[in-house]
Design an enzyme around this catalytic site. Sequence first.
Site, PDB file in Angstrom:
ATOM      1  N   GLN A  73       0.821  -1.203   0.000  1.00  0.00           N
ATOM      2  CA  GLN A  73       0.000   0.000   0.000  1.00  0.00           C
ATOM      3  C   GLN A  73       0.862   1.263   0.000  1.00  0.00           C
ATOM      4  O   GLN A  73       2.039   1.242   0.352  1.00  0.00           O
ATOM      5  CB  GLN A  73      -0.915   0.013   1.225  1.00  0.00           C
ATOM      6  CG  GLN A  73      -2.022  -1.022   1.156  1.00  0.00           C
ATOM      7  CD  GLN A  73      -3.049  -0.817   2.253  1.00  0.00           C
ATOM      8  OE1 GLN A  73      -2.977  -1.437   3.291  1.00  0.00           O
ATOM      9  NE2 GLN A  73      -4.011   0.057   2.008  1.00  0.00           N
ATOM     10  N   HIS A  74       0.222   2.354  -0.393  1.00  0.00           N
ATOM     11  CA  HIS A  74       0.719   3.730  -0.225  1.00  0.00           C
ATOM     12  C   HIS A  74       1.825   4.135  -1.195  1.00  0.00           C
ATOM     13  O   HIS A  74       2.136   5.318  -1.281  1.00  0.00           O
ATOM     14  CB  HIS A  74       1.229   3.980   1.200  1.00  0.00           C
ATOM     15  CG  HIS A  74       0.364   3.466   2.291  1.00  0.00           C
ATOM     16  ND1 HIS A  74      -0.982   3.747   2.377  1.00  0.00           N
ATOM     17  CD2 HIS A  74       0.652   2.685   3.364  1.00  0.00           C
ATOM     18  CE1 HIS A  74      -1.480   3.159   3.447  1.00  0.00           C
ATOM     19  NE2 HIS A  74      -0.518   2.500   4.064  1.00  0.00           N
ATOM     20  N   ASP A 292      -2.313  -4.889   0.242  1.00  0.00           N
ATOM     21  CA  ASP A 292      -1.832  -6.178   0.744  1.00  0.00           C
ATOM     22  C   ASP A 292      -2.557  -6.631   2.005  1.00  0.00           C
ATOM     23  O   ASP A 292      -2.904  -7.821   2.142  1.00  0.00           O
ATOM     24  CB  ASP A 292      -0.324  -6.150   0.963  1.00  0.00           C
ATOM     25  CG  ASP A 292       0.168  -4.969   1.781  1.00  0.00           C
ATOM     26  OD1 ASP A 292      -0.653  -4.154   2.253  1.00  0.00           O
ATOM     27  OD2 ASP A 292       1.396  -4.848   1.943  1.00  0.00           O
TER      28      ASP A 292
END
Length: 525
Positions: A73-74, A292
């Site tokens: 992520q991110h 995830d």
Amino acid sequence: MARNLVAGVDTSTQSTKVRVTDAATGTTVRFGQAKHPDGTTVAPAAWWQAFREAAEQAGGLADVAALAVGGQQHGMVLLDATGAVIRDAMLWNDTSSAPQAAALIEALGAAPAVGDEPQDVVARGKQRWVRAVGSSPVASYTLTKVAWVAEHEPEHARAIAAICLPHDWLSWRIAGHGPASEGGDARLDALFTDRSDASGTSYYDAASGRYRRDLLALALAPAFGERVEIAAMADPTQPIDTSAAPQATALAERLVLPTVLGPSQAAADTADPAIAGGEVDGGCLLGPGGGDNAMASLGLGMQVGDVSVSLGTSGVAAAIAENPVYDLTGAISGFADCTGHYLPLACTINGSRILDAGRHALGVDYDELAELAFAAEPGAGGITLVPYFDGERTPNRPDATASLTGLTLANTTRENLARAFVEGLLCSQRDCLELIRALGARVDRVLLIGGGAKSEAVRRLAPAILGMDVTRPATDEYVAIGAARQAAWVLSGAAEPPAWQLTIEGVETGEPTPEVYRAYAKARG
């Protein structure tokens, strides 16, 4: 050819894994894995190369009827108008943007308090961000990285045509898209994502299902030498006035952001047949993918009331909640999951590496660390480890260091020190559980997963520290399993994902030792 094989892809921080799976049973048919480069910034081309290598190891994807990608992520992937990557992707673990996270919080907090809002600017700003997008910015989140680029690399910020996440970019490439030749169409409009990954950007509100382009304009303003000062903010769920930054506002409005698909909605494009589905009538469908942690929860088959505690490099406690969960302190991230529910999540920077620190300090292996810990009494003879070795995110103490307290000549033994390291790890995860519970999310079952769950000491002591029985699923690639399960769901067209069997290795039980957690809470302050 029968349409009975699907693929789940996990493009994590460390590697890409490809799991070719029987759609009916969830059984692994073939598997491949390829490493990613180390670092907190990575050229996305490395992910593409790793995917191709992992797919080849898995025997190819020509016979796969549906595929989905779960990803770290991110991570921030910036594309220009030709679809080319502008700069290396800044990953979730790149903390360069901590000052920008703080500035974004203060920007929303600067407007005068309304009603019962806190008088403190930072506390007020965090509350407004949580109400706006579910979470308050930290250096991990995508928007803070956009703000960093706007401040430090303004020429790159001004060139942005699209912003996407690692799983979005890899899915787009699998669909056959990429940088266009001069005068060609890069098909940026074909980018897609899901609500779980989008909810970790700080510019998407999963509750309303919309992007907050005004918040992107706020982050982009420094690239044009502009500044947004918010005079009033009665309702954070409504757009802020960014008219003082006209160029940043114009850029934010024209940016291509990935289309957010529903939990089982297929992308408009099928996979490039040269990559997947070339032997399947109709080609290989592409699922929306996901972040995830959300994919792991789907792989575990988690339901409302379940909480997973994943011990890897970091520690992550994630719950399934039926409704949005808003933590106005900003400690809990209010993410979405991959099924239409929500995924309140607490993450600690320090995870199973706490055990590694204990092993190195005592000169032992994992089994020897466990033997030493079991030889000590609960509470380690009065020694408490607060394990913030690399700073900490939960609680938000980025500059903290670890501490051992309660040492005396009598209790400083190898056994007590080993016990303190194991208890410190588990107490930090108990912090996460308590935060989730305090927000009203149900905690009926704890699922212990990740590399740290292989430690016998962690497994046996977890029930005592966490205060409840702990279910231990078999060690497996749950992000890839979740992605494969989503692909099978997309392929089936059913209302619910397939009911694949979860293998449980055991349920750990133990007498709760609340005094250990109380001593830890006192030591960490």
